[in-house]
Design a protein around this motif. Structure first.
Motif, PDB file in Angstrom:
ATOM      1  N   TYR A   1       0.826  -1.206   0.000  1.00 39.26           N
ATOM      2  CA  TYR A   1       0.000   0.000   0.000  1.00 39.26           C
ATOM      3  C   TYR A   1       0.863   1.260   0.000  1.00 39.26           C
ATOM      4  CZ  TYR A   1      -2.909   3.841   1.349  1.00 39.26           C
ATOM      5  OH  TYR A   1      -3.515   5.070   1.368  1.00 39.26           O
ATOM      6  N   GLU A   2       1.862   1.317   0.871  1.00 40.44           N
ATOM      7  CA  GLU A   2       2.687   2.526   0.994  1.00 40.44           C
ATOM      8  C   GLU A   2       3.446   2.822  -0.298  1.00 40.44           C
ATOM      9  OE1 GLU A   2       2.704   4.835   3.324  1.00 40.44           O
ATOM     10  OE2 GLU A   2       1.257   3.728   4.521  1.00 40.44           O
TER      11      GLU A   2
ATOM     12  N   ASP B   1       0.822   3.941  -2.906  1.00 45.79           N
ATOM     13  CA  ASP B   1       0.344   5.272  -2.559  1.00 45.79           C
ATOM     14  C   ASP B   1       1.411   6.323  -2.878  1.00 45.79           C
ATOM     15  OD1 ASP B   1      -1.669   7.054  -1.320  1.00 45.79           O
ATOM     16  OD2 ASP B   1      -0.094   7.336   0.186  1.00 45.79           O
TER      17      ASP B   1
ATOM     18  N   THR C   1       1.557   6.607  -6.827  1.00 48.30           N
ATOM     19  CA  THR C   1       0.372   7.222  -7.433  1.00 48.30           C
ATOM     20  C   THR C   1       0.241   8.679  -7.021  1.00 48.30           C
ATOM     21  OG1 THR C   1      -1.070   6.353  -5.672  1.00 48.30           O
ATOM     22  CG2 THR C   1      -0.921   5.067  -7.701  1.00 48.30           C
ATOM     23  N   THR C   2       0.617   9.000  -5.792  1.00 51.17           N
ATOM     24  CA  THR C   2       0.554  10.381  -5.322  1.00 51.17           C
ATOM     25  C   THR C   2       1.496  11.271  -6.123  1.00 51.17           C
ATOM     26  OG1 THR C   2      -0.041   9.671  -3.095  1.00 51.17           O
ATOM     27  CG2 THR C   2       0.863  11.884  -3.303  1.00 51.17           C
TER      28      THR C   2
ATOM     29  N   SER D   1      -4.254   3.897 -10.984  1.00 53.08           N
ATOM     30  CA  SER D   1      -4.549   4.334  -9.619  1.00 53.08           C
ATOM     31  C   SER D   1      -4.502   3.166  -8.637  1.00 53.08           C
ATOM     32  CB  SER D   1      -5.942   4.957  -9.586  1.00 53.08           C
ATOM     33  OG  SER D   1      -6.915   3.949  -9.831  1.00 53.08           O
ATOM     34  N   LEU D   2      -4.654   3.498  -7.360  1.00 49.02           N
ATOM     35  CA  LEU D   2      -4.743   2.455  -6.331  1.00 49.02           C
ATOM     36  C   LEU D   2      -5.980   1.588  -6.559  1.00 49.02           C
ATOM     37  CD1 LEU D   2      -3.690   4.310  -3.072  1.00 49.02           C
ATOM     38  CD2 LEU D   2      -2.699   2.215  -3.953  1.00 49.02           C
TER      39      LEU D   2
END
Length: 115
Positions: free
Chosen positions: A22-23, A26, A29-30, A91-92
């Motif tokens: 996830y990290e 994220d 994508t951020t 994206s996520l």
């Protein structure tokens, strides 16, 4: 003789892998729209960002590299790799849909071949 199943990693390791996945996703994508990096980061840059965020205990460089290679693998394809830089592909939510697809495939297999 029944085929032995591979050993499952301890639950805490699974949770750590999920948090790291996830990290990393994220982070990438951020920064996809970042003008300076244009979303392309090295494993070292990702490690520094994750360390600064503090959402996960400092992962080893090997953990980050393994997760990046997994996410960039042709079957997963959530990130792309160019030389030594990585960039999110989508994206996520799109990444989650890919994992949901594989999870459903595993569950269908199990339902078709109950043990």
């Amino acid at each position: 003789m029944p085929e032995s199943l591979p050993q499952k990693p301890p639950k805490s390791q699974l949770n750590r892998n999920a948090d790291l996945l996830y990290e990393i996703m994220d982070c990438l994508t951020t920064l996809n729209d970042d003008e300076e990096t244009q979303g392309s980061l090295t494993a070292r840059e990702i490690a520094l960002i994750l360390k600064m965020r503090g959402n996960i205990e400092s992962p080893a460089s090997s953990e980050i590299s393994e997760m990046l290679e997994f996410l960039a693998s042709p079957l997963i394809g959530c990130i792309s790799k160019t030389k030594d830089e990585y960039q999110a592909v989508g994206s996520l939510k799109e990444a989650a849909k890919k994992f949901e697809f594989y999870a459903r495939a595993c569950l269908q297999e199990k339902a078709a071949n109950p043990q």
